[in-house]
Design an enzyme around this catalytic site. Structure first.
Site, short mmCIF file in Angstrom:
data_model
loop_
_atom_site.label_atom_id
_atom_site.label_comp_id
_atom_site.label_asym_id
_atom_site.label_seq_id
_atom_site.Cartn_x
_atom_site.Cartn_y
_atom_site.Cartn_z
N THR A 171 -0.64 -8.25 -0.03
CA THR A 171 0.56 -7.14 -0.40
C THR A 171 1.00 -8.34 0.42
O THR A 171 1.09 -9.10 0.01
CB THR A 171 0.00 -5.91 1.07
OG1 THR A 171 0.27 -6.35 2.49
CG2 THR A 171 -0.93 -5.60 -0.28
N LYS A 224 -4.66 -1.73 16.44
CA LYS A 224 -5.27 -1.12 15.26
C LYS A 224 -6.25 -0.21 15.69
O LYS A 224 -6.67 0.57 15.00
CB LYS A 224 -5.87 -1.73 13.95
CG LYS A 224 -4.45 -2.31 13.26
CD LYS A 224 -3.77 -1.52 12.82
CE LYS A 224 -2.23 -2.35 11.73
NZ LYS A 224 -2.03 -0.68 10.90
N SER A 238 -7.49 -0.81 10.10
CA SER A 238 -7.58 -2.36 9.57
C SER A 238 -9.01 -2.70 9.71
O SER A 238 -9.13 -1.68 10.58
CB SER A 238 -6.85 -3.42 9.79
OG SER A 238 -6.86 -4.49 10.13
N ILE A 241 0.99 -0.94 0.30
CA ILE A 241 0.16 -0.23 -0.36
C ILE A 241 0.33 1.61 0.12
O ILE A 241 0.49 2.25 -0.62
CB ILE A 241 -0.82 0.40 1.15
CG1 ILE A 241 -1.88 -1.09 1.36
CG2 ILE A 241 -1.74 1.64 1.60
CD1 ILE A 241 -2.83 -1.97 2.33
N TYR A 300 -2.41 -7.32 17.69
CA TYR A 300 -2.06 -6.67 16.38
C TYR A 300 -3.98 -5.55 16.27
O TYR A 300 -3.81 -4.83 16.05
CB TYR A 300 -2.53 -7.78 15.38
CG TYR A 300 -2.52 -6.25 14.11
CD1 TYR A 300 -1.80 -5.69 13.57
CD2 TYR A 300 -3.74 -7.13 12.78
CE1 TYR A 300 -1.70 -5.34 12.12
CE2 TYR A 300 -3.24 -7.25 11.47
CZ TYR A 300 -2.32 -5.31 11.02
OH TYR A 300 -2.44 -4.91 9.92
N ASN A 312 1.47 4.58 7.02
CA ASN A 312 1.31 3.47 6.35
C ASN A 312 1.97 2.81 7.21
O ASN A 312 2.09 1.60 6.98
CB ASN A 312 1.44 3.83 5.28
CG ASN A 312 1.21 1.88 4.82
OD1 ASN A 312 0.58 1.61 4.38
ND2 ASN A 312 2.01 1.40 4.06
#
Length: 279
Positions: free
Chosen positions: A197, A166, A148, A18, A162, A93
């Site tokens: 990705t 976020k 996310s 991204i 994680y 990012n």
């Protein structure tokens, strides 16, 4: 005239995925960009892709470094100001689901995994935003954080640290948006779903594992109603929209989901990943 002419953008994590697509898009649209990542070879590839679009080399500032370190953060800001004289756009990012050293998931993850996850996904954003803030206030610019869909109200137990990082990033987005709009600066976030990705490989998963997961998600409506995997360019276009003041000026402090419908179903969390991979 290109829409980002005379704008200067910093895009972290721009050596892949991204971030790379965002850097290419903004540069093509006239911005002077600072690209950065830990892997020098991949960052050089980003530079080559930008130059292949006809962007002058003097419009690109490349910084190899780990954004979680003070040294890299300071170099990002200082080199951008030295080369371009200002900062209009900051795209936070860089981020990842940092793998546990033992391969553990959920509650079994080591607290060190928690620390590393938050250092990358939240602390580095807070630090870099603080360091860029005064420059962006001068230009009345834009900050876009890449979050996310795992930050939402549903659970993501296999990688709870994680998801927590976020969710905290989304909260930080809202709070800084309220503070900085007083100075003419907008802060927003994009919340991608399944995007193809190098994300999974960065967590230590072999390439074939990622391909197997992507194929499964795309073929199951419960995981991806559109049955179309997201591409980095899809998220880059959304970031560019939020960086474009004339187009998005009334959007402040929002977390905008781009996920092919995944969060409408929430079925992805009901599948056992180990079972998928064992078949």
């Amino acid at each position: 005239m290109p829409r980002f002419s005379n704008k200067v953008a910093i895009i972290t994590g721009s050596s892949n995925g991204i971030g790379r697509s965002t850097a290419i898009l903004l540069a093509k649209d006239g911005a002077k960009v600072t690209i950065t990542g830990r892997n020098a070879e991949r960052l050089e590839q980003t530079l080559k892709l930008i130059l292949a679009e006809g962007v002058p080399e003097e419009n690109v500032n490349s910084v190899v470094g780990d954004v979680t370190t003070v040294t890299a953060q300071d170099e990002l800001i200082d080199s951008t100001i030295k080369k371009f004289g200002k900062i209009d756009i900051l795209v936070n990012n860089a981020g990842s689901a940092v793998p546990d050293a033992t391969g553990a998931q959920g509650l079994a993850q080591d607290i060190d995994t928690y620390d590393r996850m938050f250092a990358l996904n939240l602390r580095s954003v807070v630090q870099l935003t603080k360091k860029a803030k005064d420059y962006i206030i001068q230009t009345k610019g834009e900050i876009i954080n890449v979050s996310s869909i795992v930050s939402g109200a549903h659970g993501f137990p296999d990688s709870s640290f994680y998801a927590m990082s976020k969710a905290a990033l989304d909260s930080y987005t809202r709070n800084t948006a309220l503070e900085l709009i007083e100075h003419g600066v907008r802060v927003n976030a994009v919340n991608p779903g399944i995007v193809v990705t190098g994300f999974l490989e960065a967590t230590g998963a072999p390439k074939q594992i990622g391909e197997k997961l992507y194929d499964y998600f795309a073929s199951h409506k419960a995981c991806l109603p559109s049955k179309e995997l997201g591409q980095p360019e899809d998220i880059a276009n959304l970031i560019a929209f939020l960086a474009d003041r004339p187009l998005s000026k009334y959007i402040i402090g929002q977390t905008i989901v781009a996920d092919g419908g995944t969060t409408l179903v929430l079925g992805i969390g009901a599948h056992n990943i180990a079972d998928i991979l064992s078949k």
